[in-house]
Write a protein that holds these residues in place. Structure first.
Motif, PDB file in Angstrom:
ATOM      1  N   GLU A   1      37.449  37.452  46.647  1.00 59.88           N
ATOM      2  CA  GLU A   1      37.550  38.440  45.688  1.00 59.88           C
ATOM      3  C   GLU A   1      38.945  38.378  44.913  1.00 59.88           C
ATOM      4  N   ALA A   2      40.270  38.005  45.902  1.00 58.18           N
ATOM      5  CA  ALA A   2      41.352  38.128  45.242  1.00 58.18           C
ATOM      6  C   ALA A   2      41.545  36.687  44.294  1.00 58.18           C
ATOM      7  N   ALA A   3      40.737  35.498  44.906  1.00 63.60           N
ATOM      8  CA  ALA A   3      40.805  34.379  43.991  1.00 63.60           C
ATOM      9  C   ALA A   3      40.270  34.594  42.560  1.00 63.60           C
ATOM     10  N   LYS A   4      38.822  35.453  42.544  1.00 70.04           N
ATOM     11  CA  LYS A   4      38.122  35.475  41.530  1.00 70.04           C
ATOM     12  C   LYS A   4      39.071  36.194  40.516  1.00 70.04           C
ATOM     13  N   GLN A   5      39.627  37.208  41.054  1.00 70.18           N
ATOM     14  CA  GLN A   5      40.595  38.161  40.046  1.00 70.18           C
ATOM     15  C   GLN A   5      41.656  37.326  39.427  1.00 70.18           C
ATOM     16  N   LEU A   6      42.405  36.236  40.227  1.00 73.84           N
ATOM     17  CA  LEU A   6      43.225  35.520  40.079  1.00 73.84           C
ATOM     18  C   LEU A   6      42.647  34.404  39.049  1.00 73.84           C
ATOM     19  N   LEU A   7      41.635  33.877  39.124  1.00 78.91           N
ATOM     20  CA  LEU A   7      41.006  33.000  38.227  1.00 78.91           C
ATOM     21  C   LEU A   7      40.801  33.641  36.883  1.00 78.91           C
ATOM     22  N   ALA A   8      40.257  34.896  36.859  1.00 74.86           N
ATOM     23  CA  ALA A   8      40.314  35.468  35.647  1.00 74.86           C
ATOM     24  C   ALA A   8      41.587  35.531  34.675  1.00 74.86           C
ATOM     25  N   ASN A   9      42.577  36.055  35.475  1.00 74.11           N
ATOM     26  CA  ASN A   9      43.768  35.853  34.824  1.00 74.11           C
ATOM     27  C   ASN A   9      44.419  34.584  34.436  1.00 74.11           C
ATOM     28  N   ILE A  10      44.175  33.815  35.339  1.00 70.35           N
ATOM     29  CA  ILE A  10      44.906  32.487  35.030  1.00 70.35           C
ATOM     30  C   ILE A  10      44.211  31.758  33.806  1.00 70.35           C
ATOM     31  N   ARG A  11      42.733  31.842  33.690  1.00 68.19           N
ATOM     32  CA  ARG A  11      41.957  31.366  32.729  1.00 68.19           C
ATOM     33  C   ARG A  11      42.498  31.956  31.137  1.00 68.19           C
ATOM     34  N   THR A  12      42.875  33.301  31.307  1.00 65.76           N
ATOM     35  CA  THR A  12      43.217  33.820  30.222  1.00 65.76           C
ATOM     36  C   THR A  12      44.663  33.254  29.733  1.00 65.76           C
ATOM     37  N   ILE A  13      45.444  33.118  30.777  1.00 63.74           N
ATOM     38  CA  ILE A  13      46.975  32.529  30.480  1.00 63.74           C
ATOM     39  C   ILE A  13      46.842  30.968  30.020  1.00 63.74           C
ATOM     40  N   ILE A  14      46.113  30.057  30.952  1.00 62.67           N
ATOM     41  CA  ILE A  14      46.086  28.419  30.969  1.00 62.67           C
ATOM     42  C   ILE A  14      45.031  28.187  29.963  1.00 62.67           C
ATOM     43  N   GLY A  15      43.765  28.567  30.088  1.00 62.14           N
ATOM     44  CA  GLY A  15      42.930  28.118  29.442  1.00 62.14           C
ATOM     45  C   GLY A  15      41.842  27.498  30.532  1.00 62.14           C
ATOM     46  N   ASP A  16      41.143  26.521  30.003  1.00 60.82           N
ATOM     47  CA  ASP A  16      40.121  25.726  30.857  1.00 60.82           C
ATOM     48  C   ASP A  16      40.314  24.544  31.265  1.00 60.82           C
ATOM     49  N   ASP A  17      41.907  24.462  31.583  1.00 64.25           N
ATOM     50  CA  ASP A  17      42.135  23.149  32.570  1.00 64.25           C
ATOM     51  C   ASP A  17      42.077  23.370  33.853  1.00 64.25           C
ATOM     52  N   GLU A  18      40.839  22.910  34.417  1.00 62.04           N
ATOM     53  CA  GLU A  18      40.457  23.064  35.799  1.00 62.04           C
ATOM     54  C   GLU A  18      41.302  22.508  36.832  1.00 62.04           C
ATOM     55  N   GLU A  19      42.033  21.751  36.759  1.00 66.53           N
ATOM     56  CA  GLU A  19      42.924  21.083  37.570  1.00 66.53           C
ATOM     57  C   GLU A  19      44.168  22.116  37.647  1.00 66.53           C
ATOM     58  N   ALA A  20      44.776  22.696  36.371  1.00 67.27           N
ATOM     59  CA  ALA A  20      45.771  23.718  36.422  1.00 67.27           C
ATOM     60  C   ALA A  20      45.307  25.157  37.270  1.00 67.27           C
ATOM     61  N   VAL A  21      44.074  25.231  36.996  1.00 70.97           N
ATOM     62  CA  VAL A  21      43.594  26.495  37.524  1.00 70.97           C
ATOM     63  C   VAL A  21      43.420  26.289  39.128  1.00 70.97           C
ATOM     64  N   SER A  22      43.042  25.294  39.647  1.00 73.84           N
ATOM     65  CA  SER A  22      42.652  24.969  40.846  1.00 73.84           C
ATOM     66  C   SER A  22      44.039  25.047  41.900  1.00 73.84           C
ATOM     67  N   ASP A  23      45.147  24.270  41.040  1.00 74.89           N
ATOM     68  CA  ASP A  23      46.500  24.321  41.662  1.00 74.89           C
ATOM     69  C   ASP A  23      47.167  25.775  41.613  1.00 74.89           C
ATOM     70  N   ALA A  24      46.872  26.293  40.869  1.00 75.51           N
ATOM     71  CA  ALA A  24      47.521  27.874  40.639  1.00 75.51           C
ATOM     72  C   ALA A  24      46.803  28.577  41.692  1.00 75.51           C
ATOM     73  N   VAL A  25      45.480  28.541  41.910  1.00 71.57           N
ATOM     74  CA  VAL A  25      44.848  29.318  43.050  1.00 71.57           C
ATOM     75  C   VAL A  25      45.281  28.875  44.276  1.00 71.57           C
ATOM     76  N   GLU A  26      45.413  27.523  44.455  1.00 68.48           N
ATOM     77  CA  GLU A  26      46.022  27.298  45.970  1.00 68.48           C
ATOM     78  C   GLU A  26      47.247  27.659  46.355  1.00 68.48           C
ATOM     79  N   GLY A  27      48.036  27.538  45.103  1.00 69.15           N
ATOM     80  CA  GLY A  27      49.589  27.992  45.544  1.00 69.15           C
ATOM     81  C   GLY A  27      49.660  29.522  45.503  1.00 69.15           C
ATOM     82  N   GLU A  28      48.594  30.427  45.057  1.00 73.91           N
ATOM     83  CA  GLU A  28      48.739  31.888  44.974  1.00 73.91           C
ATOM     84  C   GLU A  28      47.857  32.739  46.355  1.00 73.91           C
ATOM     85  N   THR A  29      47.057  31.759  46.679  1.00 72.22           N
ATOM     86  CA  THR A  29      46.478  32.307  47.738  1.00 72.22           C
ATOM     87  C   THR A  29      46.013  31.534  48.967  1.00 72.22           C
TER      88      THR A  29
END
Length: 175
Positions: free
Chosen positions: A12-40
């Motif tokens: 659930e936390a990752a879902k929320q984080l993904l939503a926030n990151i997509r708003t900030i970063i966009g659709d760069d899947e690698e950047a999103v994955s790296d951000a999720v792994e670093g934050e949770t």
């Protein structure tokens, strides 16, 4: 806290984080994955969950093997029990007992069993002894066949079937 509950919370936390990151970063899947792994700890939780599934596979394999071993042992024990029962039947038949044999913990007796149907050639048995069912193949009505064989006069036969001589059956009462 259970692994499953922890994994659900982190998901659930990752879902929320993904939503926030997509708003900030966009659709760069690698950047999103790296951000999720670093934050949770989601990735570690997934690794632990898959490892737990592997342990379940190992346990299931062991349980299956044990069940197979127990089934083999059960068949051997049933066969041994049948042989012992047959040996007792033979011994009592040789004694030609007409009354029950009383023992301290049980009463043994032999009873005659009626003659049974022996099928010698299934294809020769007349159609009237076959039950037509919705199933693809008809089934033999053994009761009707036995009744007809018993009702026959001396020298009469029904093609493909006959009666055996009957036998004896061991009764063991323990009460």
């Amino acid at each position: 806290m259970s692994e499953t509950f922890q994994l659900q919370r982190e998901t659930e936390a990752a879902k929320q984080l993904l939503a926030n990151i997509r708003t900030i970063i966009g659709d760069d899947e690698e950047a999103v994955s790296d951000a999720v792994e670093g934050e949770t700890d989601l990735m570690e939780a997934i690794d632990r969950a898959v490892a737990q599934m592997d342990e379940c596979d190992i346990l299931l394999e062991g349980i299956k093997k044990k069940l197979d071993d127990l089934a083999t042992r059960k068949k051997a024990t049933e066969k041994q029990q049948d042989h012992i029962r047959a040996a007792i039947e033979q011994a009592l038949a040789l004694l030609d007992l007409t009354k029950p044999l009383r023992r301290p913990s049980m009463t043994l007796s032999l009873r005659k069993t009626p003659p049974g149907v022996v099928v010698t050639d299934e294809t020769s048995i007349p159609a009237r002894f076959w039950k037509q069912r919705p199933a693809p193949d008809p089934t033999l009505d053994r009761k009707a066949l036995a009744d007809a064989l018993k009702a026959l006069g001396k020298g009469e036969t029904i093609p493909g079937a006959e009666l055996d001589n009957g036998g004896v059956s061991l009764s063991i009462r323990r009460k």
